[in-house]
Design a protein around this motif. Sequence first.
Motif, short mmCIF file in Angstrom:
data_model
loop_
_atom_site.label_atom_id
_atom_site.label_comp_id
_atom_site.label_asym_id
_atom_site.label_seq_id
_atom_site.Cartn_x
_atom_site.Cartn_y
_atom_site.Cartn_z
N THR A 307 56.14 40.86 12.17
CA THR A 307 55.21 40.19 11.02
C THR A 307 53.83 40.51 11.78
OG1 THR A 307 54.99 38.30 12.58
CG2 THR A 307 56.52 38.85 10.31
N VAL A 308 53.46 41.23 12.77
CA VAL A 308 52.32 40.74 13.23
C VAL A 308 51.75 42.69 12.56
CG1 VAL A 308 50.99 41.15 14.79
CG2 VAL A 308 52.41 39.65 15.10
N TYR A 309 52.25 43.54 12.68
CA TYR A 309 52.11 44.96 12.08
C TYR A 309 52.77 45.29 11.58
CZ TYR A 309 49.09 44.84 16.83
OH TYR A 309 48.56 44.62 17.73
N VAL A 344 54.22 51.10 20.97
CA VAL A 344 54.03 50.09 20.64
C VAL A 344 54.40 49.10 21.86
CG1 VAL A 344 56.32 48.85 19.23
CG2 VAL A 344 55.33 51.67 18.62
N THR A 345 55.08 48.71 23.16
CA THR A 345 54.93 47.07 23.85
C THR A 345 53.67 47.36 23.59
OG1 THR A 345 57.06 48.75 24.13
CG2 THR A 345 56.26 46.81 25.16
N PHE A 355 56.70 37.71 25.53
CA PHE A 355 58.32 37.86 25.74
C PHE A 355 58.83 39.06 24.10
CE2 PHE A 355 56.70 33.60 27.44
CZ PHE A 355 57.15 34.08 27.96
N PHE A 356 58.16 39.43 23.95
CA PHE A 356 58.22 40.82 23.26
C PHE A 356 59.10 42.12 23.75
CE2 PHE A 356 57.92 44.96 21.85
CZ PHE A 356 57.57 45.42 20.52
N GLN A 357 60.24 42.33 22.06
CA GLN A 357 61.16 42.51 23.10
C GLN A 357 61.84 43.33 21.19
OE1 GLN A 357 64.78 40.67 24.57
NE2 GLN A 357 63.61 38.63 23.92
N ILE A 377 62.32 41.54 18.30
CA ILE A 377 62.33 40.00 18.49
C ILE A 377 60.72 39.89 18.83
CG2 ILE A 377 62.60 37.59 19.33
CD1 ILE A 377 65.61 39.46 19.53
N GLU A 378 59.46 38.93 17.63
CA GLU A 378 58.17 38.99 18.59
C GLU A 378 57.50 37.96 18.88
OE1 GLU A 378 55.75 41.07 14.63
OE2 GLU A 378 56.02 39.42 14.87
N ASP A 379 58.59 37.10 18.87
CA ASP A 379 58.78 35.49 20.12
C ASP A 379 57.16 35.04 19.77
OD1 ASP A 379 58.96 33.06 21.78
OD2 ASP A 379 60.38 34.67 22.72
#
Length: 840
Positions: A307-309, A344-345, A355-357, A377-379
């Motif tokens: 959702t962020v990018y 990407v990370t 906590f991004f996965q 999973i952006e968290d």
Amino acid sequence: MAKIKHLFYCFVIITTSIGFINHASAQDSTGIEIQNPENIIPQQYEIREVTVTGLVTGRESYLISSSGLRVGETITIPGDDISNAIKQIYRTNLFSDVQILYERFPGSLVDIEIAVEEQPRLQRYEIEGVKRSQRRDLNERLNLISGLAVTEAVKSQALNTIERYFSEEGYWNTSIDVIEEPSESNPDRVNLIFDVFRGDRIKVREINFEGNNEFSDRKLRKSFDSIKQDRWWRIFTRHVYTEEAYTEGIENLKLFYRENGYRDIRILEDSIYVDAWRHGRDGVYFNIDIDPGPQYKVRNITWEGNTVYTDEQLTQTLGFEKGDVFNESKFQQNLEINQSESDVTSLYQNIGYLFFQIMENIEIVGEDSLDLHFEIIEDEIATIREVSFTGNTKTHDDVVRRTLRTVPGNTYSRSAIIRTIRELGQLGYFTPEGITPDLRPNRQERTVDIEYGLDETQGSDNFEFSGGFGGRQIGIILAARVNFNNFSFQRMFEPGGWNPIPSGDGQKLSLGIQVTGSGFQSYNFSFTEPWLRGRPTSLGVSLSYDLLNYSNRGRSFFNTQRSGVNERNELFSASVSLGRRLDWPDDFFQQRTVLTFNHYNVDGINQFFDDGKADLLTLRQVIERNSTDSPISPSTGSKFSISAEVALPVPGFSQFYKLKTGYQHHATIVDKLVLSSTVDYGYMGYFSDNNRSNFQRFFLGGTELQQRQNFTNDNINMRGFPGGRGGVISPVNEQRNLIGGRVFSKYSLELRYPAVQSEQLQLIPYAFVDAGNTYSELENFDPFELKRAAGFGARIFLPILGLVDISYGYRLDGTSPSLQNSTGLSPGEWEFLFNIGAPF
């Protein structure tokens, strides 16, 4: 009774001997088992006494404890108790022969006698047939100490260690003879002599591939990398086989195929053997059979949960498009973490998503296509809760704390952690490799604690003492300087602050002196407070005094026409600087303002300069961007600076203005090999033709050690050309005087490798190409009219002595003849230069 005792002794000796001989009935490696040939009914006895005979160097208590036979315990005779005791004693590897004798008494009592013969003990050992360096390496590997029991297992382990060492060094057919001889100094001990025949160090002659229809053998051999075929032009590459290097080469080969889309690469078969090569010499051959499988290309790339990018932003960061060959290394680096933080990370973690996965799913479609699907999973964004550090025993906490880019309450950023590590390393107080961040995330609280482990260097302060030769006219150069790079002015007045010097506040104090045998003296002092009143504002103060005193020396260094006169040239200089860190355009920028007063007392230089006194009051403004990772030998980053200096129009003072700019870039090519490039330009102008100053023109060549004696000039370092007015690069006027330039340009390429990096020593050899020139006027500037030199050198850093730079440059171009040097500098000559201090 004596007869019965004799019969029992005989029985034990016979049964023990039968246990050694009857190996087929043994239960373990000792081959010992007490037999019962007479079918005597076993009975239980209580041990009344245990004695030991034959023991010379050991302890009885240890031997009895190892046997398991203790006074008061009950054993069965005949039975396994005696045989087990013999086995346990043998397992200590201290004895070559063990016998257990017993005597029975009425009342079911028995006395036990343990008769042993000890293994020989080691007095010393020698290794023969090897080089001194190899003997030193083997001594570090062998675990042979005086007093050690010399067993077959010990000797076998030593032989295996020696053979493995020479195998790792590329030797084939190593053989070792072990000679055991009594020690002359101690008859109860032995000496071991390992007589080594190293065998032949056979070079790799051929690396052959089968099944490689996609690439040439030459390209595959290049990708193998860790071992090269022996060829006459490969002087500095490895040609001998070792198992470690071969395994690494196979992995490099597989990686090469995977980087070109062959994910299913397999080594079907490989063989290593020695065979005849040429001229009666043997060679090592590699035969490698490859099954590359299909070459995969990317078909579809899909994202889920982001959702962020946008999908397009993530795909662009991943670096793949439809139809691209799938590069596995590029895929992992752009997905997870790479050095440039363009993955990407990092894209998520640099804005707080700790906590991004991300889970990737690579699906094979058809025979040679891949669909790449990513579930994200952006968290939630994480906040930094606490920041701490350990290991700074000398440097005060506030010096470390003000350097941190990770502040409690801020959003977590991986980039801020990397920046903190870089800037802590730039301080020079901690080893960059020893700065380790420990992250302690709390997923429930959405917070993270960060602790930096610091490894403080032993000697950030140093004393420099050096000598050099500045040429025939300058003579011997001696210089000494003491640098306190972590000084504390405040602790000077505190009890116990001198231990041995006040330190810990990050201030810099420097005291130096330089003299030559030809009448030059220089004294200088400087002090810098990098954080004034707790703000990122630096304050610097410096004072210096230079004296050239040539008296009755005939043809002097500066004066080519006068003789027999007193020449006393002096310079007093004082400066104050104020600098601060900037946040725009980014926080790598800083600016510095320097106000300098110079007072010259010049006597008899030559007709181009006027005798007498001159004063300069200059104001210099510097803007600099520095993203290098080390002040001594940067491996990444760049440095850009632009400065404007004005000799203020004070009545009676000399007047001019200068513009300078410089850029340097550092990049790691492979492993630790770094390529650096630098470009420097300078221009000097005047406010009017009536007040032109003869001071501070540009001269190229030499080092700072030589140039300080030419304090009327603006000297620019350049390797391959000596310092001093007789050797530097300068325009010549009609009277053939070296007048200095109003314009200069300088270019440099340097290839270096940090050969040794430790707290005690840094050794950085390098090769260089330098080019530059000075021009009398701007209209004479020609970027292609350059004086060039190429060569090699090394930088040596010792904590107590600082950084020493030595270079040996070969001049490709000469300089014009002048009164100071009637022939000029000839091309095709080597020039040795010696300097102190970091060039970056």
